[in-house]
Design a protein around this motif. Structure first.
Motif, short mmCIF file in Angstrom:
data_model
loop_
_atom_site.label_atom_id
_atom_site.label_comp_id
_atom_site.label_asym_id
_atom_site.label_seq_id
_atom_site.Cartn_x
_atom_site.Cartn_y
_atom_site.Cartn_z
N GLU A 1 0.84 -1.20 0.00
CA GLU A 1 0.00 0.00 0.00
C GLU A 1 0.89 1.27 0.00
O GLU A 1 0.65 2.21 -0.74
CB GLU A 1 -0.92 -0.06 1.25
N ILE A 2 1.94 1.24 0.83
CA ILE A 2 2.85 2.40 0.91
C ILE A 2 3.52 2.63 -0.46
O ILE A 2 3.58 3.76 -0.96
CB ILE A 2 3.92 2.18 2.01
N MET A 3 3.98 1.55 -1.07
CA MET A 3 4.67 1.69 -2.37
C MET A 3 3.72 2.32 -3.39
O MET A 3 4.11 3.19 -4.17
CB MET A 3 5.12 0.31 -2.92
N ASP A 4 2.49 1.83 -3.36
CA ASP A 4 1.51 2.32 -4.32
C ASP A 4 1.23 3.81 -4.11
O ASP A 4 1.19 4.60 -5.06
CB ASP A 4 0.23 1.48 -4.14
N GLN A 5 1.08 4.20 -2.84
CA GLN A 5 0.80 5.60 -2.53
C GLN A 5 1.95 6.51 -2.95
O GLN A 5 1.74 7.60 -3.47
CB GLN A 5 0.56 5.76 -1.01
N VAL A 6 3.18 6.04 -2.73
CA VAL A 6 4.34 6.87 -3.09
C VAL A 6 4.41 7.02 -4.61
O VAL A 6 4.67 8.12 -5.13
CB VAL A 6 5.66 6.29 -2.52
N LYS A 7 4.11 5.94 -5.32
CA LYS A 7 4.14 6.04 -6.79
C LYS A 7 3.09 7.02 -7.27
O LYS A 7 3.30 7.76 -8.21
CB LYS A 7 3.86 4.66 -7.40
N ARG A 8 1.93 7.02 -6.59
CA ARG A 8 0.83 7.86 -7.08
C ARG A 8 0.90 9.30 -6.58
O ARG A 8 0.65 10.24 -7.31
CB ARG A 8 -0.52 7.24 -6.70
N LYS A 9 1.28 9.45 -5.29
CA LYS A 9 1.19 10.80 -4.70
C LYS A 9 2.54 11.46 -4.43
O LYS A 9 2.60 12.60 -3.98
CB LYS A 9 0.38 10.73 -3.40
N GLY A 10 3.63 10.74 -4.67
CA GLY A 10 4.96 11.32 -4.55
C GLY A 10 5.25 11.92 -3.18
O GLY A 10 4.96 11.31 -2.14
N ASP A 11 5.80 13.14 -3.18
CA ASP A 11 6.22 13.80 -1.93
C ASP A 11 5.09 13.87 -0.90
O ASP A 11 5.33 13.76 0.30
CB ASP A 11 6.66 15.24 -2.22
N GLN A 12 3.87 14.10 -1.41
CA GLN A 12 2.74 14.24 -0.46
C GLN A 12 2.61 12.96 0.39
O GLN A 12 2.42 13.03 1.61
CB GLN A 12 1.46 14.49 -1.25
N ALA A 13 2.78 11.81 -0.26
CA ALA A 13 2.71 10.53 0.48
C ALA A 13 3.86 10.45 1.49
O ALA A 13 3.68 10.03 2.64
CB ALA A 13 2.77 9.36 -0.49
N LEU A 14 5.04 10.90 1.08
CA LEU A 14 6.20 10.82 1.99
C LEU A 14 5.94 11.68 3.24
O LEU A 14 6.22 11.27 4.37
CB LEU A 14 7.48 11.30 1.29
N ILE A 15 5.38 12.86 3.00
CA ILE A 15 5.13 13.78 4.12
C ILE A 15 4.04 13.22 5.04
O ILE A 15 4.16 13.24 6.27
CB ILE A 15 4.83 15.19 3.57
N GLU A 16 3.01 12.63 4.43
CA GLU A 16 1.92 12.05 5.25
C GLU A 16 2.42 10.85 6.08
O GLU A 16 2.11 10.73 7.26
CB GLU A 16 0.76 11.62 4.34
N TYR A 17 3.20 9.99 5.43
CA TYR A 17 3.69 8.82 6.19
C TYR A 17 4.68 9.25 7.28
O TYR A 17 4.73 8.63 8.35
CB TYR A 17 4.36 7.81 5.26
N THR A 18 5.45 10.29 7.02
CA THR A 18 6.42 10.74 8.04
C THR A 18 5.66 11.29 9.25
O THR A 18 6.07 11.10 10.40
CB THR A 18 7.39 11.78 7.44
N LYS A 19 4.54 11.91 8.99
CA LYS A 19 3.69 12.39 10.11
C LYS A 19 3.12 11.18 10.85
O LYS A 19 3.14 11.10 12.09
CB LYS A 19 2.58 13.27 9.51
N LYS A 20 2.62 10.22 10.07
CA LYS A 20 1.95 9.07 10.69
C LYS A 20 2.91 8.19 11.51
O LYS A 20 2.62 7.86 12.65
CB LYS A 20 1.31 8.23 9.58
N TRP A 21 4.05 7.85 10.93
CA TRP A 21 4.92 6.87 11.60
C TRP A 21 6.01 7.49 12.47
O TRP A 21 6.47 6.87 13.41
CB TRP A 21 5.58 5.94 10.57
N ASP A 22 6.45 8.69 12.10
CA ASP A 22 7.56 9.28 12.85
C ASP A 22 7.11 10.48 13.68
O ASP A 22 7.90 11.02 14.46
CB ASP A 22 8.69 9.70 11.89
N GLY A 23 5.88 10.91 13.47
CA GLY A 23 5.33 12.01 14.28
C GLY A 23 5.89 13.37 13.90
O GLY A 23 5.73 14.33 14.65
#
Ligand SMILES: NC(=O)c1ccc[n+]([C@@H]2O[C@H](COP(=O)([O-])OP(=O)(O)OC[C@H]3O[C@@H](n4cnc5c(N)ncnc54)[C@H](O)[C@@H]3O)[C@@H](O)[C@H]2O)c1
Ligand SMILES: N[C@H](CO)Cc1c[nH]c[nH+]1
Ligand SMILES: [Zn+2]
Length: 422
Positions: A29-51
Protein backbone atom coordinates in the motif's frame (compact mmCIF):
# COMPACT_ATOMS: atom_id res chain seq x y z
CA UNK A 1 24.91 -20.25 27.40
CA UNK A 2 24.86 -23.91 26.45
CA UNK A 3 27.94 -26.10 26.09
CA UNK A 4 27.87 -28.73 23.34
CA UNK A 5 30.53 -31.15 22.15
CA UNK A 6 28.95 -32.49 19.00
CA UNK A 7 29.93 -30.39 16.00
CA UNK A 8 27.82 -32.39 13.57
CA UNK A 9 24.65 -30.72 14.69
CA UNK A 10 25.57 -27.08 15.05
CA UNK A 11 23.16 -25.07 13.01
CA UNK A 12 22.83 -21.44 13.94
CA UNK A 13 20.61 -20.36 11.11
CA UNK A 14 17.76 -18.29 12.34
CA UNK A 15 14.68 -18.23 10.19
CA UNK A 16 14.67 -15.19 7.94
CA UNK A 17 11.92 -12.78 8.91
CA UNK A 18 9.56 -12.83 5.94
CA UNK A 19 7.10 -10.48 7.65
CA UNK A 20 3.42 -11.07 8.32
CA UNK A 21 0.68 -10.88 5.72
CA UNK A 22 -0.39 -7.60 7.30
CA UNK A 23 3.13 -6.12 7.06
CA UNK A 24 3.48 -7.19 3.44
CA UNK A 25 0.12 -5.58 2.61
CA UNK A 26 1.11 -2.39 4.41
CA UNK A 27 4.32 -2.19 2.38
CA UNK A 28 2.46 -2.73 -0.92
CA UNK A 29 0.00 0.00 0.00
CA UNK A 30 2.85 2.40 0.91
CA UNK A 31 4.67 1.69 -2.37
CA UNK A 32 1.51 2.32 -4.32
CA UNK A 33 0.80 5.60 -2.53
CA UNK A 34 4.34 6.87 -3.09
CA UNK A 35 4.14 6.04 -6.79
CA UNK A 36 0.83 7.86 -7.08
CA UNK A 37 1.19 10.80 -4.70
CA UNK A 38 4.96 11.32 -4.55
CA UNK A 39 6.22 13.80 -1.93
CA UNK A 40 2.74 14.24 -0.46
CA UNK A 41 2.71 10.53 0.48
CA UNK A 42 6.20 10.82 1.99
CA UNK A 43 5.13 13.78 4.12
CA UNK A 44 1.92 12.05 5.25
CA UNK A 45 3.69 8.82 6.19
CA UNK A 46 6.42 10.74 8.04
CA UNK A 47 3.69 12.39 10.11
CA UNK A 48 1.95 9.07 10.69
CA UNK A 49 4.92 6.87 11.60
CA UNK A 50 7.56 9.28 12.85
CA UNK A 51 5.33 12.01 14.28
CA UNK A 52 7.15 14.75 12.36
CA UNK A 53 5.36 17.49 10.43
CA UNK A 54 7.66 18.42 7.59
CA UNK A 55 7.43 21.17 5.04
CA UNK A 56 10.56 20.02 3.24
CA UNK A 57 12.16 16.59 3.08
CA UNK A 58 15.65 17.79 2.17
CA UNK A 59 18.12 18.40 5.00
CA UNK A 60 19.36 21.98 4.61
CA UNK A 61 23.06 22.88 4.67
CA UNK A 62 22.49 24.95 7.83
CA UNK A 63 21.14 21.86 9.60
CA UNK A 64 24.33 19.95 8.77
CA UNK A 65 26.50 22.85 9.93
CA UNK A 66 24.47 23.09 13.15
CA UNK A 67 24.84 19.33 13.77
CA UNK A 68 28.59 19.86 14.33
CA UNK A 69 27.75 21.98 17.41
CA UNK A 70 26.09 18.95 19.01
CA UNK A 71 28.91 16.47 18.52
CA UNK A 72 32.03 16.51 20.70
CA UNK A 73 35.11 17.86 18.91
CA UNK A 74 37.08 14.76 19.88
CA UNK A 75 34.33 12.55 18.43
CA UNK A 76 34.44 14.46 15.16
CA UNK A 77 38.15 13.85 14.80
CA UNK A 78 37.71 10.15 15.68
CA UNK A 79 35.06 9.85 12.95
CA UNK A 80 37.38 11.60 10.49
CA UNK A 81 40.20 9.21 11.33
CA UNK A 82 37.89 6.20 10.97
CA UNK A 83 36.68 7.56 7.61
CA UNK A 84 40.28 7.93 6.42
CA UNK A 85 41.03 4.33 7.43
CA UNK A 86 37.91 3.03 5.66
CA UNK A 87 38.83 5.01 2.55
CA UNK A 88 42.40 3.73 2.51
CA UNK A 89 41.26 0.10 2.84
CA UNK A 90 38.59 0.37 0.18
CA UNK A 91 40.89 2.13 -2.30
CA UNK A 92 42.82 -1.15 -2.46
CA UNK A 93 39.65 -2.82 -3.79
CA UNK A 94 39.22 -0.47 -6.72
CA UNK A 95 39.29 -2.32 -10.03
CA UNK A 96 39.90 -0.59 -13.33
CA UNK A 97 39.02 -1.34 -16.92
CA UNK A 98 41.27 -3.68 -18.89
CA UNK A 99 41.69 -5.02 -22.39
CA UNK A 100 44.06 -7.18 -24.40
CA UNK A 101 44.89 -7.44 -28.09
CA UNK A 102 44.96 -10.85 -29.71
CA UNK A 103 47.45 -11.88 -32.40
CA UNK A 104 44.84 -11.38 -35.10
CA UNK A 105 44.34 -7.75 -34.03
CA UNK A 106 41.06 -8.18 -32.13
CA UNK A 107 40.63 -6.31 -28.89
CA UNK A 108 38.68 -7.84 -25.99
CA UNK A 109 38.17 -6.09 -22.71
CA UNK A 110 36.08 -5.13 -19.74
CA UNK A 111 35.03 -1.56 -19.03
CA UNK A 112 34.39 -0.75 -15.38
CA UNK A 113 32.35 2.30 -14.42
CA UNK A 114 30.81 3.50 -11.17
CA UNK A 115 27.04 3.34 -10.76
CA UNK A 116 25.48 6.72 -11.50
CA UNK A 117 23.53 6.96 -8.24
CA UNK A 118 23.14 5.14 -4.94
CA UNK A 119 20.68 5.52 -2.06
CA UNK A 120 21.81 4.76 1.49
CA UNK A 121 19.15 3.89 4.06
CA UNK A 122 20.08 4.80 7.64
CA UNK A 123 17.68 3.37 10.23
CA UNK A 124 16.04 5.63 12.78
CA UNK A 125 16.04 5.33 16.57
CA UNK A 126 18.82 3.61 18.46
CA UNK A 127 20.07 1.83 15.33
CA UNK A 128 21.01 5.10 13.60
CA UNK A 129 24.70 4.24 13.63
CA UNK A 130 27.10 6.91 12.30
CA UNK A 131 29.66 4.13 11.76
CA UNK A 132 27.26 2.45 9.30
CA UNK A 133 26.93 5.73 7.41
CA UNK A 134 30.70 5.67 6.85
CA UNK A 135 30.70 1.95 5.95
CA UNK A 136 27.95 2.29 3.34
CA UNK A 137 28.95 5.61 1.80
CA UNK A 138 32.74 5.45 1.55
CA UNK A 139 32.99 2.38 -0.75
CA UNK A 140 30.51 4.08 -3.10
CA UNK A 141 32.58 7.24 -3.15
CA UNK A 142 35.77 5.28 -3.72
CA UNK A 143 34.04 3.54 -6.65
CA UNK A 144 33.38 6.99 -8.10
CA UNK A 145 29.58 7.16 -7.65
CA UNK A 146 28.67 10.79 -8.35
CA UNK A 147 25.28 10.96 -6.64
CA UNK A 148 24.91 9.44 -3.17
CA UNK A 149 21.60 10.08 -1.48
CA UNK A 150 20.94 9.32 2.17
CA UNK A 151 17.48 8.77 3.67
CA UNK A 152 16.57 8.33 7.32
CA UNK A 153 13.42 8.82 9.40
CA UNK A 154 13.39 12.02 11.48
CA UNK A 155 12.43 12.30 15.13
CA UNK A 156 9.21 14.00 16.24
CA UNK A 157 10.85 17.41 15.90
CA UNK A 158 11.73 16.70 12.31
CA UNK A 159 15.46 16.26 12.93
CA UNK A 160 17.99 13.57 12.16
CA UNK A 161 20.58 12.66 14.83
CA UNK A 162 23.49 15.12 14.79
CA UNK A 163 26.12 12.36 14.76
CA UNK A 164 24.51 10.81 11.68
CA UNK A 165 24.54 14.15 9.86
CA UNK A 166 28.17 14.75 10.83
CA UNK A 167 29.18 11.24 9.67
CA UNK A 168 27.35 11.81 6.38
CA UNK A 169 29.12 15.13 5.92
CA UNK A 170 32.52 13.62 6.73
CA UNK A 171 31.85 10.81 4.27
CA UNK A 172 30.90 13.37 1.60
CA UNK A 173 27.11 12.94 1.23
CA UNK A 174 25.51 16.08 -0.19
CA UNK A 175 21.87 15.01 -0.51
CA UNK A 176 20.01 13.86 2.60
CA UNK A 177 16.24 13.41 3.02
CA UNK A 178 14.18 13.04 6.17
CA UNK A 179 12.16 10.00 5.29
CA UNK A 180 12.27 6.40 6.45
CA UNK A 181 10.51 3.05 6.18
CA UNK A 182 9.04 1.53 3.03
CA UNK A 183 8.13 5.00 1.75
CA UNK A 184 11.81 5.99 1.66
CA UNK A 185 12.68 2.85 -0.31
CA UNK A 186 9.81 3.49 -2.75
CA UNK A 187 10.97 7.08 -3.24
CA UNK A 188 14.54 5.95 -3.94
CA UNK A 189 13.38 3.28 -6.37
CA UNK A 190 10.71 5.19 -8.28
CA UNK A 191 11.41 8.87 -7.56
CA UNK A 192 9.16 11.69 -6.38
CA UNK A 193 9.10 15.45 -7.03
CA UNK A 194 12.00 16.03 -4.62
CA UNK A 195 13.84 12.71 -4.69
CA UNK A 196 15.24 11.58 -8.00
CA UNK A 197 15.36 7.80 -8.29
CA UNK A 198 18.63 5.92 -7.80
CA UNK A 199 20.19 2.82 -9.35
CA UNK A 200 20.99 0.92 -6.15
CA UNK A 201 19.78 0.98 -2.54
CA UNK A 202 21.99 -0.13 0.36
CA UNK A 203 21.70 -0.11 4.15
CA UNK A 204 19.81 -2.01 6.84
CA UNK A 205 16.40 -1.30 8.35
CA UNK A 206 13.41 -2.88 10.06
CA UNK A 207 10.99 -5.37 8.50
CA UNK A 208 9.13 -2.68 6.52
CA UNK A 209 12.40 -1.51 4.99
CA UNK A 210 13.50 -5.09 4.26
CA UNK A 211 10.17 -6.00 2.62
CA UNK A 212 10.24 -2.83 0.53
CA UNK A 213 13.81 -3.55 -0.59
CA UNK A 214 12.74 -7.05 -1.66
CA UNK A 215 9.83 -5.53 -3.55
CA UNK A 216 11.87 -2.97 -5.53
CA UNK A 217 14.65 -5.45 -6.33
CA UNK A 218 14.81 -5.76 -10.11
CA UNK A 219 13.70 -2.18 -10.72
CA UNK A 220 16.83 -1.13 -8.81
CA UNK A 221 19.70 -3.13 -7.36
CA UNK A 222 19.89 -3.74 -3.61
CA UNK A 223 22.78 -4.81 -1.39
CA UNK A 224 21.48 -7.62 0.80
CA UNK A 225 18.85 -8.23 3.44
CA UNK A 226 21.09 -8.32 6.50
CA UNK A 227 20.15 -10.60 9.37
CA UNK A 228 20.98 -10.13 13.08
CA UNK A 229 24.67 -9.81 14.00
CA UNK A 230 26.81 -12.87 14.63
CA UNK A 231 30.16 -13.50 16.24
CA UNK A 232 32.09 -16.76 16.46
CA UNK A 233 35.34 -16.97 18.38
CA UNK A 234 37.81 -19.80 17.88
CA UNK A 235 40.04 -19.86 20.96
CA UNK A 236 42.48 -22.18 22.66
CA UNK A 237 43.70 -22.22 26.28
CA UNK A 238 45.90 -19.15 25.63
CA UNK A 239 42.81 -16.90 25.37
CA UNK A 240 41.66 -14.72 28.28
CA UNK A 241 38.10 -15.55 29.40
CA UNK A 242 37.24 -11.98 30.38
CA UNK A 243 38.12 -10.72 26.89
CA UNK A 244 36.30 -13.53 25.09
CA UNK A 245 33.14 -12.90 27.13
CA UNK A 246 33.31 -9.18 26.38
CA UNK A 247 33.63 -9.85 22.66
CA UNK A 248 30.68 -12.28 22.67
CA UNK A 249 28.55 -9.66 24.41
CA UNK A 250 29.64 -6.97 21.95
CA UNK A 251 27.47 -8.56 19.29
CA UNK A 252 24.79 -9.89 21.65
CA UNK A 253 23.89 -6.31 22.59
CA UNK A 254 22.93 -5.54 18.98
CA UNK A 255 19.83 -7.65 18.83
CA UNK A 256 17.99 -10.29 20.85
CA UNK A 257 18.36 -12.55 17.80
CA UNK A 258 22.12 -11.96 17.51
CA UNK A 259 24.22 -15.09 17.91
CA UNK A 260 27.46 -15.40 19.88
CA UNK A 261 29.45 -18.61 19.72
CA UNK A 262 32.71 -19.75 21.26
CA UNK A 263 34.45 -22.76 19.76
CA UNK A 264 37.30 -23.91 21.98
CA UNK A 265 39.61 -26.79 22.79
CA UNK A 266 39.71 -25.73 26.44
CA UNK A 267 36.94 -26.82 28.78
CA UNK A 268 38.28 -24.57 31.53
CA UNK A 269 38.13 -21.55 29.20
CA UNK A 270 34.54 -22.55 28.34
CA UNK A 271 33.55 -22.62 32.01
CA UNK A 272 35.27 -19.35 32.82
CA UNK A 273 33.63 -17.64 29.84
CA UNK A 274 30.18 -18.71 31.03
CA UNK A 275 30.82 -17.09 34.44
CA UNK A 276 32.30 -14.00 32.86
CA UNK A 277 29.36 -13.55 30.50
CA UNK A 278 26.93 -13.73 33.44
CA UNK A 279 28.90 -11.20 35.45
CA UNK A 280 29.52 -8.78 32.59
CA UNK A 281 25.87 -8.87 31.54
CA UNK A 282 24.82 -7.35 34.86
CA UNK A 283 25.87 -3.80 34.25
CA UNK A 284 25.39 -3.56 30.51
CA UNK A 285 22.95 -0.79 29.57
CA UNK A 286 21.48 -3.09 26.89
CA UNK A 287 21.36 -6.00 29.32
CA UNK A 288 17.83 -7.10 28.36
CA UNK A 289 18.68 -7.45 24.68
CA UNK A 290 22.08 -9.05 25.29
CA UNK A 291 20.68 -11.54 27.81
CA UNK A 292 17.90 -12.67 25.49
CA UNK A 293 20.41 -13.07 22.69
CA UNK A 294 22.83 -15.07 24.86
CA UNK A 295 20.04 -17.23 26.31
CA UNK A 296 18.62 -18.09 22.89
CA UNK A 297 21.61 -18.11 20.60
CA UNK A 298 24.68 -18.16 22.87
CA UNK A 299 26.64 -21.36 22.42
CA UNK A 300 29.96 -22.86 23.47
CA UNK A 301 31.28 -25.72 21.39
CA UNK A 302 34.01 -27.70 23.13
CA UNK A 303 36.11 -29.75 20.73
CA UNK A 304 39.13 -32.01 21.06
CA UNK A 305 41.36 -30.50 18.36
CA UNK A 306 41.87 -27.23 16.53
CA UNK A 307 41.05 -29.07 13.29
CA UNK A 308 37.62 -29.88 14.68
CA UNK A 309 37.27 -26.27 15.74
CA UNK A 310 37.99 -25.13 12.19
CA UNK A 311 35.40 -27.54 10.82
CA UNK A 312 32.85 -26.14 13.27
CA UNK A 313 33.58 -22.57 12.13
CA UNK A 314 33.30 -23.51 8.47
CA UNK A 315 29.93 -25.11 9.21
CA UNK A 316 28.68 -21.96 10.90
CA UNK A 317 30.14 -19.56 8.27
CA UNK A 318 29.83 -16.66 10.74
CA UNK A 319 29.51 -12.98 9.94
CA UNK A 320 32.48 -12.22 12.25
CA UNK A 321 35.20 -14.64 13.31
CA UNK A 322 37.88 -14.00 15.92
CA UNK A 323 40.81 -16.40 16.04
CA UNK A 324 42.52 -16.21 19.42
CA UNK A 325 44.99 -19.06 19.57
CA UNK A 326 48.71 -19.54 19.93
CA UNK A 327 49.25 -19.72 16.14
CA UNK A 328 46.24 -17.99 14.57
CA UNK A 329 47.68 -17.87 11.05
CA UNK A 330 47.85 -21.70 10.98
CA UNK A 331 44.12 -21.74 11.68
CA UNK A 332 43.38 -19.01 9.14
CA UNK A 333 44.74 -21.18 6.34
CA UNK A 334 41.91 -23.65 6.85
CA UNK A 335 39.07 -21.19 7.38
CA UNK A 336 36.88 -21.23 4.28
CA UNK A 337 33.74 -19.41 5.36
CA UNK A 338 33.57 -16.21 7.46
CA UNK A 339 32.58 -12.64 6.56
CA UNK A 340 35.26 -10.73 8.46
CA UNK A 341 38.15 -12.42 10.25
CA UNK A 342 39.88 -10.87 13.26
CA UNK A 343 43.23 -12.33 14.15
CA UNK A 344 44.77 -12.34 17.62
CA UNK A 345 43.94 -10.93 21.01
CA UNK A 346 44.08 -7.27 20.00
CA UNK A 347 41.74 -7.57 17.04
CA UNK A 348 38.54 -7.47 19.05
CA UNK A 349 35.50 -7.31 16.73
CA UNK A 350 34.60 -3.67 17.51
CA UNK A 351 38.01 -2.72 16.09
CA UNK A 352 36.43 -3.56 12.73
CA UNK A 353 32.98 -2.18 13.54
CA UNK A 354 34.40 1.29 13.97
CA UNK A 355 37.93 1.91 13.01
CA UNK A 356 40.36 -0.45 11.29
CA UNK A 357 39.01 0.28 7.82
CA UNK A 358 37.47 -3.07 6.83
CA UNK A 359 33.72 -2.95 6.19
CA UNK A 360 31.21 -3.88 8.89
CA UNK A 361 28.38 -4.61 6.44
CA UNK A 362 28.82 -8.35 6.17
CA UNK A 363 27.06 -11.55 5.09
CA UNK A 364 24.99 -13.16 7.87
CA UNK A 365 23.05 -16.37 8.48
CA UNK A 366 25.56 -18.68 6.79
CA UNK A 367 25.70 -16.63 3.58
CA UNK A 368 29.43 -16.05 4.08
CA UNK A 369 29.67 -19.36 2.16
CA UNK A 370 28.95 -17.41 -1.00
CA UNK A 371 28.65 -13.67 -0.24
CA UNK A 372 31.09 -10.86 0.43
CA UNK A 373 31.54 -7.93 2.76
CA UNK A 374 30.14 -4.72 1.25
CA UNK A 375 32.92 -3.49 -1.04
CA UNK A 376 33.80 -1.13 -3.87
CA UNK A 377 32.77 -3.74 -6.43
CA UNK A 378 29.17 -3.40 -5.19
CA UNK A 379 29.15 0.14 -6.57
CA UNK A 380 30.77 -0.57 -9.93
CA UNK A 381 29.34 -2.10 -13.05
CA UNK A 382 31.06 -3.77 -15.93
CA UNK A 383 30.57 -3.89 -19.69
CA UNK A 384 32.31 -6.40 -21.92
CA UNK A 385 34.07 -4.93 -24.95
CA UNK A 386 34.55 -6.84 -28.22
CA UNK A 387 36.31 -5.35 -31.23
CA UNK A 388 36.80 -8.11 -33.78
CA UNK A 389 39.34 -7.44 -36.49
CA UNK A 390 38.57 -8.36 -40.10
CA UNK A 391 41.18 -11.11 -39.88
CA UNK A 392 39.58 -12.59 -36.77
CA UNK A 393 36.14 -12.38 -38.34
CA UNK A 394 37.22 -14.16 -41.51
CA UNK A 395 39.07 -16.80 -39.51
CA UNK A 396 36.05 -17.61 -37.33
CA UNK A 397 32.89 -16.71 -39.25
CA UNK A 398 32.23 -20.23 -40.53
CA UNK A 399 32.48 -21.68 -37.00
CA UNK A 400 30.15 -19.04 -35.55
CA UNK A 401 27.51 -19.55 -38.23
CA UNK A 402 27.69 -23.33 -37.77
CA UNK A 403 27.27 -22.95 -33.99
CA UNK A 404 24.21 -20.72 -34.58
CA UNK A 405 22.60 -23.35 -36.85
CA UNK A 406 23.17 -26.02 -34.18
CA UNK A 407 20.83 -23.93 -32.02
CA UNK A 408 18.36 -23.48 -34.88
CA UNK A 409 19.06 -19.75 -35.00
CA UNK A 410 19.25 -19.07 -38.73
CA UNK A 411 19.14 -15.27 -38.44
CA UNK A 412 22.23 -15.39 -36.22
CA UNK A 413 24.08 -17.40 -38.85
CA UNK A 414 23.01 -15.03 -41.62
CA UNK A 415 24.17 -11.96 -39.66
CA UNK A 416 27.62 -13.50 -39.81
CA UNK A 417 27.37 -14.62 -43.41
CA UNK A 418 26.15 -11.19 -44.54
CA UNK A 419 29.73 -10.02 -43.91
CA UNK A 420 31.72 -12.60 -45.76
CA UNK A 421 31.72 -14.51 -48.99
CA UNK A 422 33.05 -18.04 -49.00
N1 LIG B 1 21.98 -5.70 10.28
C1 LIG B 1 22.53 -4.56 10.59
O1 LIG B 1 23.69 -4.35 10.34
C2 LIG B 1 21.68 -3.50 11.21
C3 LIG B 1 22.27 -2.33 11.61
C4 LIG B 1 21.47 -1.34 12.12
C5 LIG B 1 20.10 -1.54 12.22
N2 LIG B 1 19.55 -2.70 11.84
C6 LIG B 1 18.10 -2.92 11.94
O2 LIG B 1 17.46 -1.72 11.64
C7 LIG B 1 16.22 -1.71 12.30
C8 LIG B 1 15.97 -0.36 12.89
O3 LIG B 1 14.61 -0.31 13.09
P1 LIG B 1 13.81 1.03 13.41
O4 LIG B 1 12.38 0.63 13.37
O5 LIG B 1 14.34 1.63 14.64
O6 LIG B 1 14.15 2.03 12.25
P2 LIG B 1 13.88 1.95 10.69
O7 LIG B 1 14.43 3.21 10.15
O8 LIG B 1 14.35 0.70 10.10
O9 LIG B 1 12.30 1.98 10.55
C9 LIG B 1 11.54 3.07 10.95
C10 LIG B 1 10.41 3.25 9.95
O10 LIG B 1 9.59 2.08 9.93
C11 LIG B 1 8.32 2.44 9.47
N3 LIG B 1 7.28 1.80 10.26
C12 LIG B 1 7.27 1.59 11.59
N4 LIG B 1 6.13 0.97 11.94
C13 LIG B 1 5.41 0.78 10.80
C14 LIG B 1 4.14 0.18 10.51
N5 LIG B 1 3.39 -0.36 11.46
N6 LIG B 1 3.72 0.17 9.23
C15 LIG B 1 4.49 0.71 8.26
N7 LIG B 1 5.69 1.29 8.48
C16 LIG B 1 6.14 1.31 9.74
C17 LIG B 1 8.21 3.93 9.59
O11 LIG B 1 8.17 4.48 8.32
C18 LIG B 1 9.46 4.38 10.29
O12 LIG B 1 9.95 5.57 9.76
C19 LIG B 1 16.22 -2.83 13.31
O13 LIG B 1 15.38 -3.84 12.82
C20 LIG B 1 17.67 -3.28 13.32
O14 LIG B 1 17.80 -4.66 13.55
C21 LIG B 1 20.32 -3.68 11.33
N1 LIG C 1 28.50 -5.21 14.26
C1 LIG C 1 27.50 -4.61 13.38
C2 LIG C 1 27.37 -5.45 12.13
O1 LIG C 1 27.17 -6.74 12.39
C3 LIG C 1 27.81 -3.23 12.94
C4 LIG C 1 27.90 -2.18 13.99
C5 LIG C 1 27.53 -0.88 13.91
N2 LIG C 1 27.85 -0.30 15.07
C6 LIG C 1 28.42 -1.19 15.84
N3 LIG C 1 28.44 -2.33 15.20
ZN1 LIG D 1 28.70 -4.20 16.17
Amino acid sequence: MRIVTDIENICLKRSVDAGSEEQRKAVMEIMDQVKRKGDQALIEYTKKWDGAELTSLLVREEEIAAAYDHVETEMISIMKEAAANIKEYHQKQLKTSWNFTQENGSVLGQRILPLDSVGVYVPGGTAAYPSSVLMNVIPALVAGVKRIVMVSPPNENGNLPSAVLVAADIAGVKEIYKVGGAQAIAALAYGTESIEKVDKIVGPGNIFVALAKREVFGDVAIDMIAGPSEIAILADATAVAKEIAADLLSQAEHDERASSVLVTTSISLAEEVINEVEQQLNDLPRKEIAKKSIDQYGLIVVVKTLDEATTAINTIAPEHLEIITENPYDILENIRHAGSIFIGRYSSEPVGDYFAGTNHVLPTNGTARFSNPLNVDDFQKKSSITHYSEAAFKENAYKIAKFARLEGLEAHARAIEARYEE
